[in-house]
Every structure is written in C-alpha cells, then in structure tokens.
Design a protein around this motif. Structure first.
Motif, PDB file in Angstrom:
ATOM      1  N   ALA A 110       0.845  -1.202   0.000  1.00  0.00           N
ATOM      2  CA  ALA A 110       0.000   0.000   0.000  1.00  0.00           C
ATOM      3  C   ALA A 110       0.880   1.251   0.000  1.00  0.00           C
ATOM      4  O   ALA A 110       0.614   2.215  -0.728  1.00  0.00           O
ATOM      5  CB  ALA A 110      -0.931  -0.002   1.208  1.00  0.00           C
ATOM      6  N   ASP A 114       0.960   4.241  -2.691  1.00  0.00           N
ATOM      7  CA  ASP A 114       0.657   5.617  -2.300  1.00  0.00           C
ATOM      8  C   ASP A 114       1.799   6.559  -2.645  1.00  0.00           C
ATOM      9  O   ASP A 114       1.594   7.750  -2.842  1.00  0.00           O
ATOM     10  CB  ASP A 114       0.369   5.680  -0.793  1.00  0.00           C
ATOM     11  N   PRO A 132      -7.423  -4.279   3.075  1.00  0.00           N
ATOM     12  CA  PRO A 132      -8.160  -3.019   2.905  1.00  0.00           C
ATOM     13  C   PRO A 132      -7.240  -1.873   2.514  1.00  0.00           C
ATOM     14  O   PRO A 132      -7.609  -1.030   1.695  1.00  0.00           O
ATOM     15  CB  PRO A 132      -8.757  -2.780   4.296  1.00  0.00           C
ATOM     16  N   ALA A 133      -6.043  -1.853   3.071  1.00  0.00           N
ATOM     17  CA  ALA A 133      -5.121  -0.759   2.759  1.00  0.00           C
ATOM     18  C   ALA A 133      -4.771  -0.770   1.274  1.00  0.00           C
ATOM     19  O   ALA A 133      -4.734   0.275   0.607  1.00  0.00           O
ATOM     20  CB  ALA A 133      -3.851  -0.892   3.606  1.00  0.00           C
ATOM     21  N   ARG A 135      -6.541  -2.049  -1.106  1.00  0.00           N
ATOM     22  CA  ARG A 135      -7.738  -1.629  -1.845  1.00  0.00           C
ATOM     23  C   ARG A 135      -7.853  -0.108  -1.876  1.00  0.00           C
ATOM     24  O   ARG A 135      -8.200   0.475  -2.902  1.00  0.00           O
ATOM     25  CB  ARG A 135      -9.000  -2.199  -1.182  1.00  0.00           C
ATOM     26  N   ARG A 136      -7.583   0.497  -0.764  1.00  0.00           N
ATOM     27  CA  ARG A 136      -7.668   1.966  -0.725  1.00  0.00           C
ATOM     28  C   ARG A 136      -6.647   2.597  -1.663  1.00  0.00           C
ATOM     29  O   ARG A 136      -6.945   3.555  -2.367  1.00  0.00           O
ATOM     30  CB  ARG A 136      -7.415   2.465   0.713  1.00  0.00           C
ATOM     31  N   SER A 137      -5.451   2.042  -1.648  1.00  0.00           N
ATOM     32  CA  SER A 137      -4.413   2.600  -2.518  1.00  0.00           C
ATOM     33  C   SER A 137      -4.796   2.454  -3.982  1.00  0.00           C
ATOM     34  O   SER A 137      -4.563   3.346  -4.805  1.00  0.00           O
ATOM     35  CB  SER A 137      -3.082   1.900  -2.260  1.00  0.00           C
ATOM     36  N   ALA A 139      -7.808   2.322  -5.064  1.00  0.00           N
ATOM     37  CA  ALA A 139      -8.908   3.262  -5.295  1.00  0.00           C
ATOM     38  C   ALA A 139      -8.361   4.664  -5.563  1.00  0.00           C
ATOM     39  O   ALA A 139      -8.858   5.381  -6.436  1.00  0.00           O
ATOM     40  CB  ALA A 139      -9.838   3.281  -4.087  1.00  0.00           C
ATOM     41  N   ARG A 140      -7.340   5.032  -4.822  1.00  0.00           N
ATOM     42  CA  ARG A 140      -6.738   6.353  -5.022  1.00  0.00           C
ATOM     43  C   ARG A 140      -6.228   6.499  -6.450  1.00  0.00           C
ATOM     44  O   ARG A 140      -6.473   7.514  -7.119  1.00  0.00           O
ATOM     45  CB  ARG A 140      -5.586   6.542  -4.029  1.00  0.00           C
ATOM     46  N   ALA A 158     -12.112  -4.775  -6.174  1.00  0.00           N
ATOM     47  CA  ALA A 158     -11.383  -3.532  -5.954  1.00  0.00           C
ATOM     48  C   ALA A 158     -11.469  -2.759  -7.263  1.00  0.00           C
ATOM     49  O   ALA A 158     -11.972  -3.269  -8.265  1.00  0.00           O
ATOM     50  CB  ALA A 158      -9.932  -3.801  -5.587  1.00  0.00           C
TER      51      ALA A 158
END
Lengths: 341, 341
Positions: A110, A114, A132-133, A135-137, A139-140, A158
């Motif tokens: 992640a 990022d 989850p981390a 996935r967030r990255s 998404a960003r 994702a």
DNA sequence: CATTTTTTGATTTACGTACATCAGAAATCT
DNA sequence: AGATTTCTGATGTACGTAAATCAAAAAATG
C-alpha cells in the motif's frame, strides 16, 4: 479508406479546429455543435488513428510494475520479464518503472502504491496482496484516472480495471484432476503445500483443488494446508514434519513457491518418485524435478506473456481502446516430463 | 530521445534527402557516402520509427491465408479466427484475403499458391501439405520476396520463413504420457486414429506418441494407425471395425480431426468412459465429450492465437523487424474436464 | 576542355492527428 | 445598443518519415 478528421469537418460543416475540440473534449464548443459533430463522427464510423495521434503527441506511456521481492523464483522470473519488456521501450513508447516490495506485506505494498506520483501515469500493474489498505491505494489511483491492473494474484471488486493471470480455481481443479487420475483410485492421503492464505491465488487454487477432490476422488483424504510462506527452509521443515507424522501420503499438491524445500524433504526421505507431486510454476528446480520424476506435473503461467499482456492492457485502457479479449486470456500450461520446452 | 533522420543528416554532414536515399536503398548515392551515412546510423543506434514511416507511406499489409476446406472443425475455427482478424484490419493496416483449398490435395494447394499475384504482397500463411509441388510454389513466393509462414502443419527445410503452430512431436509425447499415466500400468492395447500420414503434424504426433509409449509404457501395445481422413463417417466405421476386432483396447489417441465419428463409435458400443481417450483440438464435440467423461483429455492449439501470431510474424518479416520470440511460441493446451474454459 | 552523367542539397508536400494563436462571429449580458 | 463573453474559423507548426522535384555540384567521359 477510413475517414479522417478532414472528412468529419467537411461533412459537419465546421472547421478542423472545431472537430479537434470535440474529439479531444476541449471546451469552447456549443453543445448543439458538439452533438452535430458527434453524429457525423458516428455516422462515418470514424476511429482516430492512434499511431498518428501518438506521433503528434510524442506520446510515451509511463508504466509501473510492483512485484514482491524475495527468493520466490517465479517473481524473479516476472521481474526479468519486466526488464525484457523495458528493452523494447523505445519501440513500444513505454517508460517502465519496476518497484519491489516485501512479500505478504500489505502495508509495504500500500505504501509503495501511495508513493507513486500520479502525474501522467499511464498504468500500474501489481501483484496484489489482499487487504483493505491495498484496496484503498488502488482506489486512489483509480480516482486519479490511472488504470490499475492486477498481476498473477487478483483483487476482485477492488477498483482494478483488469486481471492479468490464470484462473486459479481452474488451476486447482486441474491439479486435483491430474493427481486423482494419476493415483487412479488408490486410497491414501494428499497433502497441500501453500505459501500463504493471505494471497488470493493460493486461496483460489486450494478451493478448486478441494472441490474436485471432494467430488471425484473420495478415495483420497486431503490433509490440512501447510503454509510455507514461499520459503525453501520453512517448506522443507514443515513438509518433513508432515511426512514423518503421516502414513499413506500418496500425493502432494504444491500450489505456492516452496518447491525447492519440498524437493529436499522428499529426497531426504527417499520418497522421490514414490509420491505423486503436482506443483506450480516451471522454475529451474521444478523443471529438474520433472525430468527426474520427482514431480509428475507442473502447472505454469508464462511470466513473459503476463508482462506483455499487462502492458498491452494498460496501454489500451489509457487510450480507451478495446482489447482483443482472446489475446489477453492467460492460459494454464501443464507440463509433464514429456512436453518440457 | 531516440535519434531521427535529422540527427543522422546533421552528424553525417549530408542532406536529409541523402539520408533518405541510404535508408531506403535508393540509388544515386556514392558508395563512399553510403558508408559514411551507415556508420553514423550505426553509431547513433538509429531505428526507424515504424509508425511514422507507415503513416507517411499509407502502408497497408496485403496478406493471404490458405486453409483447407471441408468439415474439419478445427480448420473452420481457424477460418473464423481469420475473419475475426479481418475485423481489425483498419486498425492493424492489414488487407487479408482467405483462400480455401480441398484438404490433403497437394495439387490444389500448389495451384492456389501459384495463382497468387506477388505484387506488393506482404505475406502468405498456409496450412501445409507435404509435397514437392507445394515446396516449389513456396520457393516461387520466397524468390519474389514474399514472406511465407506455415500454419498448424509445417514444411521444414522449405523456404518458409517461420512456422506458427505447436511442437507436434511434443504433443504426441504428452498424449502418450497422459494416457500411460491415466492407465497406470494396466496392460492392454492402445489404438491411434489419425487423419492422414500425408500431413506432417499427424506424422509428428504419432512419432512422439510412439517414442514415449515404447520407452515408458511397455505394458501397452500400440495398434497400427487408423487413417480416417478427418471425416466423421470414415472414422466411425474404421474405429468401429477396430473395436469389434480387437480385445482389450484400453486407450485411444485421436490425433486428427475425426472426433465426431470416434465418439459415435464408442457410444454405439457402450464403451464411453470405459476406454481412456486423449484427443486433439477443443471443438464443440470434443468439449462435450470431455464434459461427459468420454474423453479424458484434449490437447489443443488456439486458432485465434495462431492467426494473430501469423499476422504479427508476416508483418515483422515484411518490415525486416525482429520478433519477440517468446510471444510467438504457440503453446500446447491441455484440457481436462476440470479446466474447461 | 567541354560535355555528359552521376551524386548531392534544398525544398516541398504528404500521412493523420494534436495543439496553439488570433481574429471574427455569434450569443449573452448590462 | 453597446459591451462582454462565448463560440468558431482560419491558419500554422509539430511529430518522424517518405517521396518527389529541381537545381547545383561533383565526377566521369569523350
């Protein structure tokens, strides 16, 4: 002859500049005019000539590959394939960066994602770890309009745009089918060696394997999964303990990357050739094991194909162009001693 | 930035026109000057930008595919793949013609090749039938500077530039290995159903099959080859006769295209599932047979891949550009019931 | 040496698209 | 109606190469 921007301009009764504004979604065109031009574009079946456009733009595609580091031979092969692709960069107009991150480490992955500057990035390909981390990255990146592609191990649902890799459930089913048939109704136990149940490809392979084992080969008892973290020493020790503990082990499915350890454990006990082994990834060790009759079959995915496919896919997504689906389906290769390339 | 013709002109102290003359082997340049320019080209590592060149030339690649006609499902699939490729013609700058000729007919194939007007042709891909006449026709095209590529069945040592297809000896070996292991040391007879020993792919598959059978599975007796000419009726009749005549047939290797007839013959005698069958080409019938347990395994080559590869290869040869070898290796797909796509 | 032939340079147009600039037209606002 | 804003057209340059033309220079020929 395919239509050009000039044909559009003429037929729509506007200037070339206006056509250009519509095509490249620049502002400064009345909605009404946009519509008219778009209709002409559709009616002519106009498709922009990508080669000409890229020439005019001096387009390059900045791409990033993120791959786990460590001793995993398959990943090292993947890395080599990326370097190989890099050598074609000038012809393919790519600019490829390769990042390596510690394996099975969500935070590191992640963090690497990022840390990417999104500016002008044409695509990111990563070997995904489930978290989850991550996935967030992803998404960003997706929010910033960067096409993200998963490689080898997927991250479904994702916001990745495409998965480049084999169908791992099918791979597991295939392994079970081969093992079951090779053992043709001999009773006994079957062991499963994985790397980690944190990466999706391993989970899915196991799933497929169990499905078929349970449905078709009730003569075989599947033992609990051994997690060797894709490290030779750990795999050797754990498999050794299992072999010393269990009686009647007739087959092993190695669905991760611990092959070197597995081979050692078998050899040390003189069990090579006595137990049917189906493994993954045709590394040097696996190839040797096949030739020696230690492995009965190896299921492989071609790293070179995967990297080339990932590049094609990222470029196509960046350009908003259709993929040739069949071309991007990564196939499961099955190698026996007799069809080694 | 990669160097351009302008850089060459400047560094060589000549005009752009002269560089162009050297690059495109036009006459009107002193040998001495040619040399100087070529040295500069080499020293700069100049590579022409194919996209720009093709744009300037409005280049299209006129290609011809020659495929056997008839009921052979695989060949029909190949034909479909060609049509599929044709749909991408405008994007890929190809102009694809498809010829069909009677199967196993050397004269017809040679005739079709001789009938091609060589003018500006960028490449010819053919499913080869072994014969001196065909070799001559291929030589004629080669002499005219047309790159010739063999598809599915090779014509080695002829003047074809490339072969697009699987390694058929390896395929035969794989079939033997699978069949031998599935039958795991059960004694019995194994039958081989081919199309014709006039096409090289069938000959090679049989060769590979026999190699492994003889070396590794001495418990199995390989019966003389049945030649069904890739026709359903002939195959059904011949296989039927064989089954009625022989006792202890435990396995069949179908290396040609007579699958429909083979399946009928087995079903009619209630032998489906009792005899292990390994067949070639994942057609609809083969797929169904796999699902039903009539076939144990199917060895496949992907027609779509082959056509796309042939096109890439012909274009590269026409342009005198390097191939990405790994990308053009056609792989042997092995399908079991459990990894059907 | 004059003449012919060969070689070279300079320049232009083209391929299809991107993109920038500037002026003029049309629409919107005051 | 005049001023302002929003559209649109006209035009030119660029990307890297191909290809054509014409003039000039150099070399080869007699």
């Amino acid at each position: 002859m395919r239509p050009t921007v000039h044909d559009i301009a003429e037929k729509a009764g506007v200037s070339l500049a206006t056509v250009d504004r519509v095509l490249n979604r620049r502002k400064g065109v009345r909605a009404e005019t946009v519509l008219r031009v778009e209709q002409v574009i559709a009616s002519l079946g106009y498709q922009r000539d990508l080669a000409a456009a890229n020439l005019a733009k001096s387009r390059v595609y900045p791409l990033v590959f993120v791959v786990p580091e460590g001793e995993n031979s398959f990943m090292r092969g993947l890395e080599m394939a990326v370097h190989e692709a890099r050598r074609r960069s000038s012809v393919e107009r790519t600019d490829i960066k390769l990042l390596t991150v510690p394996p099975f480490d969500e935070g590191a992955l992640a963090g690497a994602l990022d840390g990417l500057s999104v500016e002008g990035l044409a695509g990111v390909a990563l070997v995904a770890t489930e978290s989850p981390a991550v996935r967030r990255s992803v998404a960003r990146l997706a929010d910033a309009g960067v096409p993200v592609v998963t490689l080898v191990s997927d991250l479904p649902s994702a916001r990745r745009r495409h998965y480049v890799g084999i169908d791992n459930v099918a791979a597991g089913r295939t392994a079970a089918s081969l093992l079951g048939r090779f053992l043709s109704h001999r009773p006994g136990k079957v062991a499963v060696l994985a790397g980690s149940m944190l990466v999706r490809d391993h989970v899915e392979r196991r799933l497929g394997f169990d499905q078929v084992m349970r449905a078709e080969f009730t003569n075989l008892e599947v033992l609990p999964v051994i997690e060797g973290r894709d490290e030779a020493e750990a795999a050797e020790r754990l498999v050794g303990e299992m072999l010393d503990r269990e009686r009647d082990v007739v087959g092993i499915y190695s669905l991760g990357a611990g092959n070197r350890g597995l081979i050692s454990a078998l050899m040390a006990r003189g069990l090579n050739g006595k137990i049917e082994v189906v493994a993954h990834e045709l590394t040097d060790h696996a190839r040797q094991a096949l030739a020696d009759g230690v492995f009965a079959a190896v299921i492989n995915q071609d790293a070179g194909h995967e990297v080339r496919s990932a590049i094609r896919v990222m470029k196509a997504l960046a350009d908003g162009v259709d993929l040739v689906d069949g071309q991007e389906r990564i196939r499961i290769d099955i190698f026996l001693r007799d069809n080694l390339p």
